[in-house]
Design an enzyme around this catalytic site. Structure first.
Site, PDB file in Angstrom:
ATOM      1  N   SER A  30      -4.254  -0.505   7.999  1.00  0.00           N
ATOM      2  CA  SER A  30      -5.265  -0.726   6.904  1.00  0.00           C
ATOM      3  C   SER A  30      -7.117  -0.667   8.392  1.00  0.00           C
ATOM      4  O   SER A  30      -7.331  -0.899   9.511  1.00  0.00           O
ATOM      5  CB  SER A  30      -5.399  -2.389   7.192  1.00  0.00           C
ATOM      6  OG  SER A  30      -5.448  -2.560   6.858  1.00  0.00           O
ATOM      7  N   HIS A  83       1.967  -2.673   0.034  1.00  0.00           N
ATOM      8  CA  HIS A  83       2.914  -3.111   0.837  1.00  0.00           C
ATOM      9  C   HIS A  83       3.565  -4.646  -0.225  1.00  0.00           C
ATOM     10  O   HIS A  83       3.377  -4.598  -1.343  1.00  0.00           O
ATOM     11  CB  HIS A  83       1.517  -4.360   1.129  1.00  0.00           C
ATOM     12  CG  HIS A  83       0.388  -3.562   2.596  1.00  0.00           C
ATOM     13  ND1 HIS A  83      -0.362  -3.008   2.018  1.00  0.00           N
ATOM     14  CD2 HIS A  83       0.009  -3.823   3.410  1.00  0.00           C
ATOM     15  CE1 HIS A  83      -1.180  -2.677   2.601  1.00  0.00           C
ATOM     16  NE2 HIS A  83      -0.461  -3.214   4.318  1.00  0.00           N
ATOM     17  N   TYR A  85       3.388  -8.366  -0.265  1.00  0.00           N
ATOM     18  CA  TYR A  85       2.768  -8.844  -0.654  1.00  0.00           C
ATOM     19  C   TYR A  85       1.480  -8.292  -2.141  1.00  0.00           C
ATOM     20  O   TYR A  85       1.378  -9.088  -2.613  1.00  0.00           O
ATOM     21  CB  TYR A  85       1.723  -9.108   0.538  1.00  0.00           C
ATOM     22  CG  TYR A  85       0.468  -8.561   0.620  1.00  0.00           C
ATOM     23  CD1 TYR A  85      -0.557  -7.717  -0.267  1.00  0.00           C
ATOM     24  CD2 TYR A  85       0.537  -7.705   1.916  1.00  0.00           C
ATOM     25  CE1 TYR A  85      -1.599  -7.432   0.453  1.00  0.00           C
ATOM     26  CE2 TYR A  85      -0.321  -6.525   3.099  1.00  0.00           C
ATOM     27  CZ  TYR A  85      -1.405  -7.050   1.876  1.00  0.00           C
ATOM     28  OH  TYR A  85      -2.089  -6.495   2.346  1.00  0.00           O
ATOM     29  N   GLU A  86       1.605  -6.766  -2.313  1.00  0.00           N
ATOM     30  CA  GLU A  86       1.233  -6.904  -3.799  1.00  0.00           C
ATOM     31  C   GLU A  86       1.510  -6.938  -4.521  1.00  0.00           C
ATOM     32  O   GLU A  86       1.245  -6.261  -5.922  1.00  0.00           O
ATOM     33  CB  GLU A  86       0.358  -4.796  -3.725  1.00  0.00           C
ATOM     34  CG  GLU A  86      -1.001  -5.117  -2.636  1.00  0.00           C
ATOM     35  CD  GLU A  86      -1.230  -3.295  -1.576  1.00  0.00           C
ATOM     36  OE1 GLU A  86      -1.786  -3.027  -2.660  1.00  0.00           O
ATOM     37  OE2 GLU A  86      -0.299  -2.658  -0.704  1.00  0.00           O
TER      38      GLU A  86
END
Ligand code: 8IG
Length: 274
Positions: A30, A83, A85-86
């Site tokens: 990112s 990711h 966490y998505e």
């Protein structure tokens, strides 16, 4: 995710790039994602055109695979990662890296933005990952093992080999970009750590805290590839920093570090591919 699905994706990469093999893959983290767009002669393929590739939802660009060939040695640059966490399953998190290894990439360069937890780290530092600590209890290899991809119980004693780090240090010296080294701890996210969790990670030996990279490193190593990890410290981890963490700080630090990161990759990638 089966070997067949990965083989179909690798065949699509070969067809769309016109290149039968690639030797190095680079995953852009990112804030670092536009490196490939400026590479001369890059062939761009949207992830959406590659079967099985997860298409990132949040960021402005949906994910693009680039093929470049400095000194006629083809390299894949993967801009846009997904990711855990998505909500993505781990087989999708590692899909692009596994495809790249099937395309011939024996070296996988994983870059990320991370929080700095170790003594002596400052925002803006570029840090080579010497090793990792998986604090998530998740592992992309859980499930039936496909022996065509790699062994059931892969050795993890040298995921980030010293000779690749040495090559990166030398490239950094040539480019005038100083590099540190540290241990990366994978947290699931998406909330940042509490100060107590950062202290825990420090006591366990971590210098960097982040939400990516480790699953891809495990999958790449499973397939026999060698990994170089590069973290950009975009913020000091919670409690080390006197101010609360913010995504704006992260983006601003990434912006400021962009030219150093680009200079490092420009010096390093032809060397790795040679
Ligand atoms: I950028 O401080 C970035 N990613 N876990 N902690 C974790 N991930 C991060 C951080 C951080 N900064």
């Amino acid at each position: 995710m089966s070997h067949d699905e990965l083989a179909a994706a690798a065949a699509a990469v070969r067809e769309r790039t016109g290149r039968p093999t690639h030797t190095v893959a680079v995953v852009l983290g990112s804030g670092l994602g536009d490196y490939a767009a400026i590479l001369p002669g890059a062939i761009a393929v949207p992830y959406a055109d590659l079967p099985g590739f997860p298409v990132p939802r949040v960021e402005g660009h949906g994910g693009t695979l680039y093929s470049v060939a400095p000194q006629d040695r083809p390299i894949l640059v993967l801009s846009g990662r997904v990711h855990t966490y998505e909500g993505w399953p781990l087989d999708k998190v590692v899909f692009a890296v596994r495809t790249a290894v099937l395309c011939g990439c024996g070296i996988v360069v994983l870059t990320n933005a991370a929080g700095g937890a170790g003594d002596g780290l400052a925002a803006g530092d570029l840090v080579l990952i010497r090793d990792h600590i998986n604090l998530t209890t998740r592992n992309p290899l859980v499930g039936a093992n496909d022996d065509r991809l790699g062994p059931r119980f892969p050795d993890m004693s040298a995921v980030y080999p010293a000779d690749l780090r040495q090559m990166a240090h030398r490239a950094g010296e040539r480019a005038g970009v100083p590099l540190k080294e540290g241990i990366y701890a994978w947290f699931l996210g998406p909330s940042y750590e509490t100060p107590a969790e950062v202290q825990m990670a420090r006591r366990l030996g971590a210098d960097l805290v982040g939400m990516s990279t480790v699953p891809e490193a495990i999958a790449a190593r499973h397939m026999g590839a060698r990994v170089l990890g590069i973290s950009l410290v975009t913020n000091l981890a919670a409690g080390i920093s006197p101010v609360p963490l913010s995504h704006e700080e992260v983006q601003q630090t990434a912006q400021e570090a962009r030219s150093r990161f680009t200079a490092l990759l420009d010096a390093l990638l032809p060397e790795l591919a040679a």
